[in-house]
Design a protein around this motif. Structure first.
Motif, mmCIF file in Angstrom:
data_model
loop_
_atom_site.group_PDB
_atom_site.id
_atom_site.type_symbol
_atom_site.label_atom_id
_atom_site.label_comp_id
_atom_site.label_asym_id
_atom_site.label_seq_id
_atom_site.Cartn_x
_atom_site.Cartn_y
_atom_site.Cartn_z
ATOM 1 N N UNK A 1 -76.899 -27.450 32.453
ATOM 2 C CA UNK A 1 -75.812 -27.912 31.574
ATOM 3 C C UNK A 1 -75.135 -26.796 30.785
ATOM 4 N N UNK A 2 -75.750 -25.610 30.693
ATOM 5 C CA UNK A 2 -75.140 -24.524 29.923
ATOM 6 C C UNK A 2 -73.925 -23.932 30.624
ATOM 7 N N UNK A 3 -73.868 -24.079 31.935
ATOM 8 C CA UNK A 3 -72.727 -23.563 32.677
ATOM 9 C C UNK A 3 -72.643 -22.050 32.613
ATOM 10 N N UNK A 4 -71.475 -21.551 32.242
ATOM 11 C CA UNK A 4 -71.274 -20.103 32.203
ATOM 12 C C UNK A 4 -72.054 -19.442 31.071
ATOM 13 N N UNK A 5 -72.524 -20.208 30.095
ATOM 14 C CA UNK A 5 -73.303 -19.641 28.988
ATOM 15 C C UNK A 5 -74.766 -19.421 29.355
ATOM 16 N N UNK A 6 -75.186 -19.850 30.564
ATOM 17 C CA UNK A 6 -76.598 -19.766 30.931
ATOM 18 C C UNK A 6 -77.079 -18.320 30.995
ATOM 19 N N UNK A 7 -76.235 -17.424 31.527
ATOM 20 C CA UNK A 7 -76.632 -16.019 31.649
ATOM 21 C C UNK A 7 -76.861 -15.412 30.275
ATOM 22 N N UNK A 8 -75.959 -15.689 29.324
ATOM 23 C CA UNK A 8 -76.109 -15.159 27.965
ATOM 24 C C UNK A 8 -77.365 -15.697 27.297
ATOM 25 N N UNK A 9 -77.623 -16.992 27.476
ATOM 26 C CA UNK A 9 -78.801 -17.603 26.857
ATOM 27 C C UNK A 9 -80.095 -17.030 27.433
ATOM 28 N N UNK A 10 -80.119 -16.737 28.726
ATOM 29 C CA UNK A 10 -81.334 -16.174 29.333
ATOM 30 C C UNK A 10 -81.583 -14.761 28.817
ATOM 31 N N UNK A 11 -80.523 -13.980 28.684
ATOM 32 C CA UNK A 11 -80.693 -12.631 28.126
ATOM 33 C C UNK A 11 -81.151 -12.702 26.671
ATOM 34 N N UNK A 12 -80.593 -13.639 25.887
ATOM 35 C CA UNK A 12 -81.055 -13.815 24.515
ATOM 36 C C UNK A 12 -82.526 -14.223 24.477
ATOM 37 N N UNK A 13 -82.941 -15.056 25.434
ATOM 38 C CA UNK A 13 -84.326 -15.495 25.476
ATOM 39 C C UNK A 13 -85.272 -14.316 25.719
ATOM 40 N N UNK A 14 -84.956 -13.460 26.662
ATOM 41 C CA UNK A 14 -85.841 -12.327 26.948
ATOM 42 C C UNK A 14 -85.797 -11.292 25.824
#
Length: 614
Positions: free
Chosen positions: A410-423
């Motif tokens: 559901x994050x769409x294009x924001x998924x990549x940013x959220x994964x980098x923030x997570x790591x």
């Protein structure tokens, strides 16, 4: 002379012995029968008696003349001076014959030995040929068995491949059927909910209508009873209120008018008033937006990523310290109480031993600043994968964070940013972080899938980029029910693979005992506070009668195919059934009844899902 005498003696002895032999043969045949006997017995068939033409022979045919000549020659030899030489010659002749006989015997033995040697050689050749034949036969049998084993292995591999394909197809069909059933159920529930809401609204409208009519009739009746009094009171009250509001309005407008006249007539006051209002509005707006920007920056730098569903770390570095300490103490207390280090998780002994070894290895890895090893947990739902990950992090001394793969799409294009923030957030953990991704196949599936969106593919690439090298800060633990759907690059990142099967009969018995203690024995009243004593009804403690170890083992045998979560739900159903009874007593009859009902429900659910195993 002596030789001649000896020759004559030998010839005489030979003739005598020949005559004697013939006489013995004749005597053995017997004398002929007399004439009168032959005449009296005409049926006799005896041969006629031989005629004796030589008067010197006896009636039996023996000639004594040769014997007499021999005896005479013997006497001559005995009386002769050459008797000793004669006997010596006879002796030498006999020894010569004995020597010849011995030579022939030795020759015969040599021939026999040679024949034996030939026979042994033939036997050795035959045995050698037999051994060669057996070796050749054994080699052929070994090649044949090897061919059979290779063919059998190929057949088994083909069978397993076909079965795996069939299982994958069945799982996909089951997932499709489950999704269709879920959608149909949701549509039916939504339709029933809308119908219920419509009926409820209709009932509320009718109720309001009836209530309004009744209130109107009551007010009209009261108005008719006190119409004059109410009219006078209302007129007086209206007049008083009107006079009061008129005076208030006049006073207010006089003050406002005076202030406006003063501001409009004085230019300095007008500029100050307008500037103050503008500055106040600008200050309020600037403060609000600045606080929002600063808080978003602080939340992005120090806050917990939005993908995290659950974590042992607080949302901010200063939060959660007390809760982590309490959870650590609570975890140690529960481990000491239960006699094991996995809390409510009951696993197969071999799997539990491997997880304990993995926890020790992870703790030692962190202490030696070595790179962590990523893990994959796979197995049916409800087998304890999430609980094991949480306990593994606790036993390893690491922080724990949980996310689910379904939150990425559901994050769409924001998924990549959220994964980098997570790591980036995970690398800030001083103790090290165990990142548990539940339902990993939701966004870590094969990249060649047609239904995979570009955003999901980018999110998968971002995770692969962050896990390309061995990390010293983050342990990646993936959990899935379908490990075959994971991307090959994701599988390459995994170092340890653990299968979580359905619990066996022994594990189910331990789970039943554990949840019986948790939901039944420990359920009931706790020490009430003052508020509970005043306003809450006192809870009734459950009484257990007849629920023995044998009954739990019987229930464990019946619940074959149950997961740990289903067993927990079964014991929760037992608790609900006990609370629904009048005396709040759990006996063997009620326990068996609930177990049989849940077993039948489990079988029916498997049948509807199309996974019923015969």
């Amino acid at each position: 002379m002596a030789q001649k005498c000896a020759i004559g003696l030998f010839s005489a002895i030979a003739a005598a012995s020949s005559s004697f032999s013939k006489s013995k043969v004749a005597a053995a045949d017997g004398p002929p029968p007399p004439q009168h006997q032959a005449a009296s017995d005409p049926e006799s068939s005896a041969p006629p008696r031989a005629r004796n033409d030589n008067p010197r022979t006896s009636s039996g045919g023996f000639d004594p003349e040769a014997l007499e000549r021999g005896a005479k020659a013997l006497k001559e030899i005995n009386s002769s001076s050459y008797a000793k030489q004669v006997f010596e010659g006879i002796k030498q002749k006999e020894e010569t014959k004995q020597t010849e006989f011995a030579a022939k015997g030795q020759e015969y033995k040599a021939m026999q030995a040679q024949a034996e040697t030939e026979r042994q050689k033939v036997i050795y050749d035959e045995q050698k040929k037999l051994a060669q034949h057996q070796a050749q036969t054994k080699s052929q049998m070994a090649r044949y068995e090897d061919d059979l084993a290779r063919k059998r292995m190929q057949a088994e591999n083909e069978y397993h491949r076909t079965r795996n394909q069939e299982l994958v197809r069945m799982q996909e069909d089951s997932a499709i059927r489950q999704e269709q059933s879920r959608r149909a159920t949701e549509e039916q529930i939504q339709a029933q909910r809308r119908q219920t809401e419509r009926e409820k609204a209709e009932i509320e409208r009718e109720t309001i209508k009836v209530k309004s009519i009744a209130e109107a009739e009551g007010r009209a009746h009261e108005a008719r009873l006190a119409e004059d009094v109410n009219r006078r009171m209302l007129v007086d009250r209206a007049n008083a209120e009107r006079e009061k509001w008129v005076a208030t309005i006049n006073t207010t407008f006089e003050h406002i008018g005076g202030g406006l006249r003063a501001i409009l007539t004085d230019q300095n006051k007008l500029i100050v008033a307008v500037g103050g209002a503008t500055a106040l509005a600008a200050g309020i707006y600037t403060t609000r937006e600045g606080a929002r920007v600063i808080w978003s920056y602080v939340d992005r730098i120090l806050g917990q990523p939005s993908l995290i569903r659950e974590s042992s770390r607080g949302k901010y570095p200063w939060s959660g310290s007390v809760s982590r300490a309490l959870s650590t103490l609570r975890g140690k207390g529960s481990a000491i109480k239960n006699g094991k280090g996995f809390g409510d998780v009951i696993l197969h002994p071999s799997l539990q031993k491997r997880i304990e070894h993995l926890a020790k290895a992870t703790a030692n890895t962190k202490s030696h600043q070595a790179p962590f090893r990523n893990m994959l947990f796979y197995g049916p739902p409800g087998t304890g994968k999430t609980m094991v990950a949480r306990e593994l992090a606790r036993k390893s001394g690491l922080d724990y964070a949980l996310m689910t793969g379904g939150d990425v799409a559901p994050l769409g294009s924001q998924a990549v940013t959220k994964i980098h923030q997570l790591f980036d957030w995970g690398k800030k953990s001083k103790r090290g972080l165990l990142l548990f991704i539940d339902e990993a196949d939701a966004f870590l599936c094969e990249r060649n899938k047609t239904y995979m969106s570009e955003a999901q593919r980018s999110a998968l690439n971002a995770l692969l980029f962050r896990t390309g090298d061995q990390s010293k800060d983050i342990v990646l633990a993936l959990a899935t029910n379908r490990p075959g759907d994971l991307d090959s690059a994701v599988a390459d990142r995994v170092d340890e693979v653990l299968e979580f099967p359905l619990p066996g009969e022994g594990e189910r018995s331990k789970l039943l005992s554990l949840y019986l203690e948790k939901y039944i024995a420990q359920a009931g009243p706790t020490k009430p506070g003052l508020f509970d004593r005043l306003f809450k009804k006192e809870q009734q403690k459950i009484e257990i009668k007849g629920v023995t170890e044998e009954l739990l083992e019987e229930a464990a045998a019946k619940t074959e195919g149950f997961s740990g979560r289903e067993i927990a739900k079964l014991m929760a159903s037992v608790q609900a059934a006990v609370y629904g009874s009048e005396d709040c007593v759990l006996d063997s009859v009620l326990f068996r009844e609930v177990v049989d009902y849940k077993v039948a429900e489990h079988q029916q659910r498997r049948k509807l899902a199309g996974t019923d195993s015969k």
